[in-house]
Write an enzyme that holds these catalytic residues in place. Sequence first.
Site, PDB file in Angstrom:
ATOM      1  N   LYS A  13       0.823  -1.219   0.000  1.00  0.00           N
ATOM      2  CA  LYS A  13       0.000   0.000   0.000  1.00  0.00           C
ATOM      3  C   LYS A  13       0.857   1.269   0.000  1.00  0.00           C
ATOM      4  O   LYS A  13       0.611   2.192  -0.760  1.00  0.00           O
ATOM      5  CB  LYS A  13      -0.843   0.010   1.278  1.00  0.00           C
ATOM      6  CG  LYS A  13      -2.296   0.129   1.050  1.00  0.00           C
ATOM      7  CD  LYS A  13      -3.132  -0.026   2.303  1.00  0.00           C
ATOM      8  CE  LYS A  13      -2.442  -0.291   3.595  1.00  0.00           C
ATOM      9  NZ  LYS A  13      -2.557   0.762   4.574  1.00  0.00           N
ATOM     10  N   ARG A  89     -10.585   1.959   8.971  1.00  0.00           N
ATOM     11  CA  ARG A  89     -10.144   0.638   9.396  1.00  0.00           C
ATOM     12  C   ARG A  89     -11.274  -0.117  10.091  1.00  0.00           C
ATOM     13  O   ARG A  89     -11.115  -1.282  10.433  1.00  0.00           O
ATOM     14  CB  ARG A  89      -9.023   0.743  10.428  1.00  0.00           C
ATOM     15  CG  ARG A  89      -7.664   1.073   9.900  1.00  0.00           C
ATOM     16  CD  ARG A  89      -6.861  -0.176   9.544  1.00  0.00           C
ATOM     17  NE  ARG A  89      -5.553  -0.273  10.147  1.00  0.00           N
ATOM     18  CZ  ARG A  89      -4.502   0.475   9.869  1.00  0.00           C
ATOM     19  NH1 ARG A  89      -4.591   1.451   9.009  1.00  0.00           N
ATOM     20  NH2 ARG A  89      -3.344   0.249  10.465  1.00  0.00           N
ATOM     21  N   ARG A 128      10.654  -5.409   6.514  1.00  0.00           N
ATOM     22  CA  ARG A 128      10.563  -3.985   6.196  1.00  0.00           C
ATOM     23  C   ARG A 128      11.531  -3.163   7.067  1.00  0.00           C
ATOM     24  O   ARG A 128      11.615  -3.365   8.266  1.00  0.00           O
ATOM     25  CB  ARG A 128       9.129  -3.514   6.444  1.00  0.00           C
ATOM     26  CG  ARG A 128       8.918  -2.044   6.188  1.00  0.00           C
ATOM     27  CD  ARG A 128       7.502  -1.749   5.812  1.00  0.00           C
ATOM     28  NE  ARG A 128       6.554  -1.906   6.907  1.00  0.00           N
ATOM     29  CZ  ARG A 128       5.243  -1.724   6.759  1.00  0.00           C
ATOM     30  NH1 ARG A 128       4.728  -1.428   5.579  1.00  0.00           N
ATOM     31  NH2 ARG A 128       4.442  -1.865   7.788  1.00  0.00           N
ATOM     32  N   ARG A 162      10.149  -0.452  12.425  1.00  0.00           N
ATOM     33  CA  ARG A 162       9.058   0.054  13.264  1.00  0.00           C
ATOM     34  C   ARG A 162       8.757  -0.951  14.377  1.00  0.00           C
ATOM     35  O   ARG A 162       8.767  -2.150  14.131  1.00  0.00           O
ATOM     36  CB  ARG A 162       7.784   0.225  12.418  1.00  0.00           C
ATOM     37  CG  ARG A 162       7.723   1.535  11.692  1.00  0.00           C
ATOM     38  CD  ARG A 162       6.622   1.586  10.679  1.00  0.00           C
ATOM     39  NE  ARG A 162       5.354   1.017  11.118  1.00  0.00           N
ATOM     40  CZ  ARG A 162       4.265   0.980  10.352  1.00  0.00           C
ATOM     41  NH1 ARG A 162       4.301   1.479   9.141  1.00  0.00           N
ATOM     42  NH2 ARG A 162       3.155   0.462  10.798  1.00  0.00           N
ATOM     43  N   ARG A 173      -1.634  -7.639  14.081  1.00  0.00           N
ATOM     44  CA  ARG A 173      -2.097  -6.603  13.139  1.00  0.00           C
ATOM     45  C   ARG A 173      -2.786  -7.232  11.938  1.00  0.00           C
ATOM     46  O   ARG A 173      -3.817  -6.753  11.477  1.00  0.00           O
ATOM     47  CB  ARG A 173      -0.914  -5.751  12.652  1.00  0.00           C
ATOM     48  CG  ARG A 173      -0.490  -4.711  13.658  1.00  0.00           C
ATOM     49  CD  ARG A 173       0.787  -4.019  13.231  1.00  0.00           C
ATOM     50  NE  ARG A 173       0.629  -3.267  12.023  1.00  0.00           N
ATOM     51  CZ  ARG A 173       1.638  -2.976  11.185  1.00  0.00           C
ATOM     52  NH1 ARG A 173       2.849  -3.411  11.435  1.00  0.00           N
ATOM     53  NH2 ARG A 173       1.422  -2.256  10.120  1.00  0.00           N
TER      54      ARG A 173
HETATM   55  P1  AMP Z   1      -0.299   1.795   9.687  1.00  0.00           P
HETATM   56  O1  AMP Z   1       0.949   2.563   9.416  1.00  0.00           O
HETATM   57  O2  AMP Z   1      -1.447   2.214   8.799  1.00  0.00           O
HETATM   58  O3  AMP Z   1      -0.095   0.317   9.686  1.00  0.00           O
HETATM   59  O4  AMP Z   1      -0.767   2.197  11.166  1.00  0.00           O
HETATM   60  C1  AMP Z   1       0.029   1.892  12.285  1.00  0.00           C
HETATM   61  C2  AMP Z   1      -0.849   1.780  13.519  1.00  0.00           C
HETATM   62  O5  AMP Z   1      -1.536   3.019  13.748  1.00  0.00           O
HETATM   63  C3  AMP Z   1      -1.967   0.741  13.404  1.00  0.00           C
HETATM   64  O6  AMP Z   1      -1.522  -0.559  13.739  1.00  0.00           O
HETATM   65  C4  AMP Z   1      -2.979   1.289  14.415  1.00  0.00           C
HETATM   66  O7  AMP Z   1      -2.592   0.992  15.735  1.00  0.00           O
HETATM   67  C5  AMP Z   1      -2.861   2.796  14.206  1.00  0.00           C
HETATM   68  N1  AMP Z   1      -3.824   3.252  13.169  1.00  0.00           N
HETATM   69  C6  AMP Z   1      -3.538   3.685  11.913  1.00  0.00           C
HETATM   70  N2  AMP Z   1      -4.663   4.013  11.241  1.00  0.00           N
HETATM   71  C7  AMP Z   1      -5.689   3.761  12.089  1.00  0.00           C
HETATM   72  C8  AMP Z   1      -7.105   3.856  11.981  1.00  0.00           C
HETATM   73  N3  AMP Z   1      -7.711   4.263  10.843  1.00  0.00           N
HETATM   74  N4  AMP Z   1      -7.853   3.524  13.071  1.00  0.00           N
HETATM   75  C9  AMP Z   1      -7.276   3.117  14.208  1.00  0.00           C
HETATM   76  N5  AMP Z   1      -5.952   2.966  14.375  1.00  0.00           N
HETATM   77  C10 AMP Z   1      -5.150   3.283  13.330  1.00  0.00           C
END
Ligand code: AMP
Length: 217
Positions: A13, A89, A128, A162, A173
């Site tokens: 993505k 999400r 990653r 990360r 996740r």
């Molecule tokens: P990502 O980089 O999109 O994988 O986001 C990293 C972390 O941020 C996720 O595992 C969630 O804990 C939090 N997060 C990101 N976007 C959302 C969302 N739309 N709703 C809730 N938590 C989010």
Amino acid sequence: MNLLIMGLPGAGKGTQAETIVRDYGVLHVSTGDMFRAAMANGTEMGKLAKSFIDKGELVPDEVTNGIVKDRLGEDDIRAHGVLLDGYPRTIEQAQALDAMLVDLGMKLDAVINIDVDPSVLVGRISGRFICKKCGATYNKPNKMPKVADTCDVCGSHEFFQRDDDKPETVANRIEINTKQSAPILAHYREAGLVHDVDGMHSIEETTREIKGILDAI
Ligand code: AMP
């Protein structure tokens, strides 16, 4: 053009989002990036988000919806359009987004869904790594820097992983995302907005497929 990109963590993505933003001029709004910026700045919201993110859990909807609505209301988004990434999400967030878009007089043009086999994802995510200086992302073994240990973008030699890409949180996740994305995709399929692309191909082939869709919009 207002777009949404979906795909399980590690589906590619972020990489495809970078290309869409560069080639179509839309602004990238990634809730994950917004939370990481807030955590790096040590804001109250960042501290709250960190307590969920470090466990591989979702940040509560009221916090997440609030930051997205504030961002979508800004003038640059109105002028250039948006690529939403990592949001919505949950089905509640999708409903909140529908309401926000109506309030703001905006509409979604397409949902790009990058389809991958979940069994390859733990390996992909655990590989990653990110440039400490500029945030460029790489992946062992598919997307390595052109010169060993040197960032292609800024030339830095320091990289990190990360916290939530570590194997213990990755499986959690993926499980959360798989469960949560099904009703969201169904919601947008019903609206006729979803375009599925094959994320098991090379990065370039997936990009070509996405461009074919966006050029026809
Ligand atoms: P990502 O980089 O999109 O994988 O986001 C990293 C972390 O941020 C996720 O595992 C969630 O804990 C939090 N997060 C990101 N976007 C959302 C969302 N739309 N709703 C809730 N938590 C989010």
